[in-house]
Design an enzyme around this catalytic site. Sequence first.
Site, PDB file in Angstrom:
ATOM      1  N   THR A 149       0.865  -1.185   0.000  1.00 51.20           N
ATOM      2  CA  THR A 149       0.000   0.000   0.000  1.00 51.20           C
ATOM      3  C   THR A 149       0.900   1.233   0.000  1.00 51.20           C
ATOM      4  O   THR A 149       1.335   1.686  -1.038  1.00 51.20           O
ATOM      5  CB  THR A 149      -0.968  -0.017   1.198  1.00 51.20           C
ATOM      6  OG1 THR A 149      -0.239  -0.273   2.407  1.00 51.20           O
ATOM      7  CG2 THR A 149      -2.029  -1.086   1.020  1.00 51.20           C
ATOM      8  N   LYS A 176       3.588  -6.976   3.963  1.00 52.87           N
ATOM      9  CA  LYS A 176       3.428  -5.561   3.657  1.00 52.87           C
ATOM     10  C   LYS A 176       3.164  -4.828   4.952  1.00 52.87           C
ATOM     11  O   LYS A 176       2.591  -5.368   5.904  1.00 52.87           O
ATOM     12  CB  LYS A 176       2.296  -5.321   2.653  1.00 52.87           C
ATOM     13  CG  LYS A 176       0.897  -5.723   3.091  1.00 52.87           C
ATOM     14  CD  LYS A 176       0.142  -4.765   3.991  1.00 52.87           C
ATOM     15  CE  LYS A 176       0.122  -3.361   3.447  1.00 52.87           C
ATOM     16  NZ  LYS A 176      -0.603  -2.441   4.430  1.00 52.87           N
ATOM     17  N   THR A 187      -0.170  -6.455  13.361  1.00 53.43           N
ATOM     18  CA  THR A 187       0.474  -5.231  12.873  1.00 53.43           C
ATOM     19  C   THR A 187       0.634  -5.091  11.367  1.00 53.43           C
ATOM     20  O   THR A 187       1.188  -4.106  10.931  1.00 53.43           O
ATOM     21  CB  THR A 187       1.856  -4.999  13.521  1.00 53.43           C
ATOM     22  OG1 THR A 187       2.798  -5.926  13.005  1.00 53.43           O
ATOM     23  CG2 THR A 187       1.814  -5.091  15.021  1.00 53.43           C
ATOM     24  N   GLU A 266       6.119   4.962   7.290  1.00 51.05           N
ATOM     25  CA  GLU A 266       5.740   6.077   6.427  1.00 51.05           C
ATOM     26  C   GLU A 266       6.551   7.332   6.761  1.00 51.05           C
ATOM     27  O   GLU A 266       6.403   7.924   7.828  1.00 51.05           O
ATOM     28  CB  GLU A 266       4.242   6.337   6.555  1.00 51.05           C
ATOM     29  CG  GLU A 266       3.437   5.198   5.956  1.00 51.05           C
ATOM     30  CD  GLU A 266       1.968   5.235   6.307  1.00 51.05           C
ATOM     31  OE1 GLU A 266       1.185   4.587   5.602  1.00 51.05           O
ATOM     32  OE2 GLU A 266       1.603   5.907   7.286  1.00 51.05           O
ATOM     33  N   ASN A 390      -0.643  10.439   5.414  1.00 48.40           N
ATOM     34  CA  ASN A 390      -1.895  10.054   6.076  1.00 48.40           C
ATOM     35  C   ASN A 390      -2.959  11.143   6.034  1.00 48.40           C
ATOM     36  O   ASN A 390      -4.138  10.863   6.271  1.00 48.40           O
ATOM     37  CB  ASN A 390      -1.609   9.640   7.514  1.00 48.40           C
ATOM     38  CG  ASN A 390      -0.954   8.281   7.551  1.00 48.40           C
ATOM     39  OD1 ASN A 390      -1.596   7.258   7.379  1.00 48.40           O
ATOM     40  ND2 ASN A 390       0.357   8.254   7.746  1.00 48.40           N
TER      41      ASN A 390
END
Length: 395
Positions: A149, A176, A187, A266, A390
């Site tokens: 993703t 992933k 998680t 991220e 995000n």
Amino acid sequence: MYKIVPVEGGVCAAEGFFADGIHIGLKKEGAKDLAFVYSNTLCTIASVFTTNKMTAAPIRHFRAKGEFKGNFVLINSKNANAMTGQAGIDDIDEVLQSVCSMFPSIVHPVMSSTGVIGVRLPKAKIIEGAKQIDLGKRDGVAASEAIMTTDTFAKRIAFEVQLDDGKSFRIGAMAKGAGMINPAMATMLCFITTDAAVGKAAMQDILDECVHTTFNAASVDGDTSTNDTVLVMANGKSGAFHPKAFKEVLENIMLFLAKEMVRDGEGATKLVTYKVTGAVNAKEAEIAAKALSNSLLVKTALFGQDPNWGRIASTVGASGIMCDEAFLSIWFDDVCVYKKGTLLFDEKLEPLAAAVMQKSAFTIHCDIGLQDGEFTAYGCDLGHEYVKINADYRT
């Protein structure tokens, strides 16, 4: 005795396993978005899922099957099929029934999803796209890419265990995860395949034990997803098994993947190991280590490369464990910045600690100084890119 050797192939490394990743239009610009893992014989399956109470439809669908053996997992990205109610489960049934009609060799298939929460599964695209599936493909690279993703790189690994009697077995995996990573099982998504002749009970016990020190010790942002899944599929085709070796390899694989997810957090620029020793017991060490890996103040200090050891001490104290500044010691790698109540941090030491924090990977070690409890957790920094990713995740 046994020998452990790294091999290529990821989830296709073990005998009898096949996988691929294809583009069906869920992602833009031709990116792979649908993957499968298939065994040409039935598999025993061990599993661990999210602790989030808002469990996604694929997990509820899996659990409703009860005890079973299967040989096929279908994984889509871009859509989590979470918070979709009974309709989400019905969508899975329709997709999997269609896949079974296309491929009669598939038995008791399961589905896994990752992506945006609260949107119905694009089942028409998935059913139409599944026509591209070739069960004879062994492309573990493509499969690992299709489940990504916000990941910036694919995550896969495989080993062969060579036993003294001439037999061998293999374990391969892909995963992933880059955000919504919290030390509360599981998680992320992880799929592990093996041709070891391991029974269901033994495999589940080993998986549960390995999870605790690997995926359960990793944190990116302290958020637990609705879809977190670990599946281990064993088809037994090698006819070989060694419990100690199996556990060692499985733990190595899961720890590698857990660290890769944290490293790929991220916007992350650093992988940090939080080693807590000297706690009154292992549980208290775990509490402190996870508090450090989840602390936003610690994460932002890491991003700024600021050796603010006071945030480390404060977080340990706030975690609720038994501790006292008179016994606490803190290291940044081998640079001791605080020693049992003695302030060491001065103009000479600060540049040394700052140099450690400029590394892409390092260890922060806290010795509580009381007894012998210890635990190691893994985390990363938090910066501007995390907020950017995000803030517009759905778009």
